[in-house]
Design a protein around this motif. Sequence first.
Motif, PDB file in Angstrom:
ATOM      1  N   THR A 219       0.816  -1.219   0.000  1.00  0.00           N
ATOM      2  CA  THR A 219       0.000   0.000   0.000  1.00  0.00           C
ATOM      3  C   THR A 219       0.848   1.267   0.000  1.00  0.00           C
ATOM      4  OG1 THR A 219      -0.185  -0.183   2.420  1.00  0.00           O
ATOM      5  CG2 THR A 219      -1.998  -1.079   1.088  1.00  0.00           C
ATOM      6  N   THR A 220       1.668   1.446   1.023  1.00  0.00           N
ATOM      7  CA  THR A 220       2.471   2.652   1.110  1.00  0.00           C
ATOM      8  C   THR A 220       3.639   2.428   2.063  1.00  0.00           C
ATOM      9  OG1 THR A 220       2.325   5.079   1.374  1.00  0.00           O
ATOM     10  CG2 THR A 220       1.233   3.726   3.057  1.00  0.00           C
ATOM     11  N   CYS A 221       4.493   3.447   2.203  1.00  0.00           N
ATOM     12  CA  CYS A 221       5.684   3.357   3.058  1.00  0.00           C
ATOM     13  C   CYS A 221       5.372   3.896   4.449  1.00  0.00           C
ATOM     14  CB  CYS A 221       6.811   4.159   2.402  1.00  0.00           C
ATOM     15  SG  CYS A 221       8.356   4.181   3.332  1.00  0.00           S
ATOM     16  N   ARG A 222       5.635   3.095   5.489  1.00  0.00           N
ATOM     17  CA  ARG A 222       5.326   3.467   6.876  1.00  0.00           C
ATOM     18  C   ARG A 222       6.561   3.280   7.764  1.00  0.00           C
ATOM     19  NH1 ARG A 222      -0.257   3.296   6.691  1.00  0.00           N
ATOM     20  NH2 ARG A 222      -1.165   1.759   5.269  1.00  0.00           N
ATOM     21  N   PRO A 223       7.577   4.114   7.645  1.00  0.00           N
ATOM     22  CA  PRO A 223       8.792   3.887   8.441  1.00  0.00           C
ATOM     23  C   PRO A 223       8.524   3.882   9.950  1.00  0.00           C
ATOM     24  CG  PRO A 223       9.194   5.493   6.713  1.00  0.00           C
ATOM     25  CD  PRO A 223       7.716   5.259   6.741  1.00  0.00           C
ATOM     26  N   PHE A 224       9.082   2.888  10.630  1.00  0.00           N
ATOM     27  CA  PHE A 224       9.072   2.757  12.085  1.00  0.00           C
ATOM     28  C   PHE A 224       7.667   2.584  12.660  1.00  0.00           C
ATOM     29  CE2 PHE A 224      12.833   5.134  10.842  1.00  0.00           C
ATOM     30  CZ  PHE A 224      13.822   4.340  11.376  1.00  0.00           C
ATOM     31  N   SER A 225       6.674   2.332  11.812  1.00  0.00           N
ATOM     32  CA  SER A 225       5.296   2.190  12.257  1.00  0.00           C
ATOM     33  C   SER A 225       4.937   0.727  12.452  1.00  0.00           C
ATOM     34  CB  SER A 225       4.364   2.801  11.206  1.00  0.00           C
ATOM     35  OG  SER A 225       3.006   2.460  11.449  1.00  0.00           O
ATOM     36  N   GLN A 226       4.005   0.494  13.334  1.00  0.00           N
ATOM     37  CA  GLN A 226       3.414  -0.839  13.366  1.00  0.00           C
ATOM     38  C   GLN A 226       2.683  -1.055  12.047  1.00  0.00           C
ATOM     39  OE1 GLN A 226      -0.635  -1.033  15.541  1.00  0.00           O
ATOM     40  NE2 GLN A 226       0.542   0.432  16.772  1.00  0.00           N
ATOM     41  N   GLY A 227       2.655  -2.297  11.582  1.00  0.00           N
ATOM     42  CA  GLY A 227       1.961  -2.609  10.347  1.00  0.00           C
ATOM     43  C   GLY A 227       2.713  -2.272   9.074  1.00  0.00           C
ATOM     44  N   GLY A 304      15.305   4.580   7.272  1.00  0.00           N
ATOM     45  CA  GLY A 304      13.861   4.422   7.339  1.00  0.00           C
ATOM     46  C   GLY A 304      13.160   3.961   6.079  1.00  0.00           C
ATOM     47  N   THR A 305      13.406   2.742   5.658  1.00  0.00           N
ATOM     48  CA  THR A 305      12.806   2.250   4.416  1.00  0.00           C
ATOM     49  C   THR A 305      11.355   1.811   4.571  1.00  0.00           C
ATOM     50  OG1 THR A 305      13.593   0.012   4.853  1.00  0.00           O
ATOM     51  CG2 THR A 305      15.018   1.442   3.520  1.00  0.00           C
ATOM     52  N   GLY A 306      10.945   1.510   5.795  1.00  0.00           N
ATOM     53  CA  GLY A 306       9.597   0.971   6.002  1.00  0.00           C
ATOM     54  C   GLY A 306       9.536  -0.543   5.953  1.00  0.00           C
ATOM     55  N   THR A 307      10.686  -1.200   5.808  1.00  0.00           N
ATOM     56  CA  THR A 307      10.707  -2.662   5.871  1.00  0.00           C
ATOM     57  C   THR A 307      10.805  -3.081   7.335  1.00  0.00           C
ATOM     58  OG1 THR A 307      13.110  -2.733   5.617  1.00  0.00           O
ATOM     59  CG2 THR A 307      11.791  -2.875   3.621  1.00  0.00           C
ATOM     60  N   PRO A 308      10.177  -4.172   7.719  1.00  0.00           N
ATOM     61  CA  PRO A 308      10.191  -4.573   9.126  1.00  0.00           C
ATOM     62  C   PRO A 308      11.596  -4.724   9.699  1.00  0.00           C
ATOM     63  CG  PRO A 308       8.526  -5.805   7.929  1.00  0.00           C
ATOM     64  CD  PRO A 308       9.296  -5.039   6.901  1.00  0.00           C
ATOM     65  N   LEU A 309      12.487  -5.395   8.978  1.00  0.00           N
ATOM     66  CA  LEU A 309      13.814  -5.693   9.509  1.00  0.00           C
ATOM     67  C   LEU A 309      14.704  -4.464   9.568  1.00  0.00           C
ATOM     68  CD1 LEU A 309      15.486  -8.041  10.579  1.00  0.00           C
ATOM     69  CD2 LEU A 309      16.245  -8.500   8.237  1.00  0.00           C
ATOM     70  N   ASN A 310      14.706  -3.645   8.508  1.00  0.00           N
ATOM     71  CA  ASN A 310      15.600  -2.497   8.467  1.00  0.00           C
ATOM     72  C   ASN A 310      15.300  -1.507   9.579  1.00  0.00           C
ATOM     73  OD1 ASN A 310      17.523  -0.505   6.859  1.00  0.00           O
ATOM     74  ND2 ASN A 310      15.682   0.615   7.388  1.00  0.00           N
ATOM     75  N   ASP A 311      14.037  -1.151   9.767  1.00  0.00           N
ATOM     76  CA  ASP A 311      13.694  -0.126  10.749  1.00  0.00           C
ATOM     77  C   ASP A 311      14.009  -0.588  12.167  1.00  0.00           C
ATOM     78  OD1 ASP A 311      12.834   1.206   8.542  1.00  0.00           O
ATOM     79  OD2 ASP A 311      10.721   1.306   9.123  1.00  0.00           O
ATOM     80  N   GLU A 312      13.753  -1.856  12.427  1.00  0.00           N
ATOM     81  CA  GLU A 312      14.066  -2.394  13.756  1.00  0.00           C
ATOM     82  C   GLU A 312      15.569  -2.381  14.004  1.00  0.00           C
ATOM     83  OE1 GLU A 312      13.426  -6.574  16.218  1.00  0.00           O
ATOM     84  OE2 GLU A 312      11.964  -5.987  14.689  1.00  0.00           O
ATOM     85  N   ASN A 367       2.000   8.286   7.071  1.00  0.00           N
ATOM     86  CA  ASN A 367       1.354   6.961   7.039  1.00  0.00           C
ATOM     87  C   ASN A 367       1.556   6.176   8.330  1.00  0.00           C
ATOM     88  OD1 ASN A 367       0.968   7.581   4.204  1.00  0.00           O
ATOM     89  ND2 ASN A 367       3.085   6.912   3.887  1.00  0.00           N
ATOM     90  N   PHE A 368       1.791   6.863   9.430  1.00  0.00           N
ATOM     91  CA  PHE A 368       2.110   6.212  10.702  1.00  0.00           C
ATOM     92  C   PHE A 368       0.845   5.668  11.354  1.00  0.00           C
ATOM     93  CE2 PHE A 368       3.882   6.104  15.062  1.00  0.00           C
ATOM     94  CZ  PHE A 368       5.115   5.532  14.795  1.00  0.00           C
ATOM     95  N   LEU A 369       0.865   4.381  11.699  1.00  0.00           N
ATOM     96  CA  LEU A 369      -0.298   3.719  12.301  1.00  0.00           C
ATOM     97  C   LEU A 369      -0.165   3.514  13.802  1.00  0.00           C
ATOM     98  CD1 LEU A 369      -0.960   0.969   9.580  1.00  0.00           C
ATOM     99  CD2 LEU A 369      -2.042   3.218   9.813  1.00  0.00           C
ATOM    100  N   GLY A 370       0.970   3.931  14.346  1.00  0.00           N
ATOM    101  CA  GLY A 370       1.213   3.730  15.767  1.00  0.00           C
ATOM    102  C   GLY A 370       2.613   3.202  15.995  1.00  0.00           C
ATOM    103  N   PRO A 371       3.167   3.417  17.188  1.00  0.00           N
ATOM    104  CA  PRO A 371       4.547   3.006  17.461  1.00  0.00           C
ATOM    105  C   PRO A 371       4.723   1.492  17.470  1.00  0.00           C
ATOM    106  CG  PRO A 371       3.484   3.806  19.458  1.00  0.00           C
ATOM    107  CD  PRO A 371       2.542   4.091  18.340  1.00  0.00           C
TER     108      PRO A 371
END
Length: 411
Positions: A219-227, A304-312, A367-371
């Motif tokens: 859908t879209t890029c959500r850096p550091f966001s849940q989901g 901050g790519t929005g990928t689960p592994l990179n942001d973590e 596009n942040f859905l929450g921490p």
Amino acid sequence: MSGGRRIAVTGMGAVSALGAGVAETWDAVRQGRSGIAPHLFDGGAHGPEPVTLPAALAADGFQSALEARMGRKVSASLDRFALFALCAAFEALDQAGLVGDAVLGERTAIVLGHGQGGQETLEKGYERFFGLKSPRMHPAMVPKVMVSGGVSAVAMQFGVHGPVFATSSACASSAHAIVQGAGLIQTGLADVAIVGGAEAIATPGSMSGWQAIHALAETTCRPFSQGRDGMVMGEGGAVLILEDLERAKSRGATVFGEYLGAGMTSDAFHITQPSLEGTAAAIRQACTAGDLLSQEEVLIAAHGTGTPLNDENESAALDAAFAGVAVRRPLIATKSAHGHLIGGSAAMQTIIALKAMRAGLAPPVLNFLGPDPNCDVDVVVGEARPITARHALLNAFAFGGLNVSMAFATA
């Protein structure tokens, strides 16, 4: 720094989905506007079925505006990535007061970063060869595809005879370019360096490749966001003019910021998975070079790519590098607005970080859905946040475990 030479930023140029210029790009990210939208990628008669994917394609009209400014047509001889580089370089040199400067010559360097070079030209050439069975390629195919096509175009346009070369290290390409350009000034091989990067790989074949490694968001890029579920491909270019600070002052140039130093490491671990140790080491080196741990506040311009592994991994590396040090660290991640420019991303994010510090406003992550509980960072969300930071840490991490962190100060 070698020889004590300090490095000023005296010009900036940009083209992206947010606009054909730095002012348009900054206004968009400051106001929380996104350049990401659904786009149809059609491989043509010999390709698979078309697919719609989110992407951040460059704003219309940049090419005609560039050619009008240059007074000649260049689109036939240059791939799209090189046009982005030339467009951004034109704006940056103009802002620095160096367009038409006869002294650029041998004391000026150009170092631009690109991940893949002329991908659009390559795909069209392969369609002609494999799909249409034509034995004859376009005569400009090789110079349009080569990764050094952008720097060569800039050198020829502005009469630059000093060190001119391209860097190619995937998503760290323009960060490596900035560091190399600064090094040429510090070692006395140049007085001015045109640095940055550009990319144009939002093409049907390339997008299919990125899909194959499950890197793209649905859908879209959500850096550091849940989901968050992946990156969004962008395209465009960004260029900075680096200059010996004393030279810049002597000619009355406006100084927008100062390059303080960098950290560069290699994970030597995995082609796509990051290593906490390598990432944190690059950040620590940059913090030392820029004396960032002694500052009250440091703006973090995250990879901050929005990928689960990179942001973590980036969050953990920041925590490790700043462990026990009470520095306020507002974090921005502007790929959520302009997409991932691959070879151009670090330069684009550097420009935005410098603009943010000068304006005293950190643009929001979109596009942040929450921490995410696994990303313990101070993400700027909602709207632009007032900041007092005069120093910034810029991160760029690439496939293959290639890490660059840079320290900048605003003027």
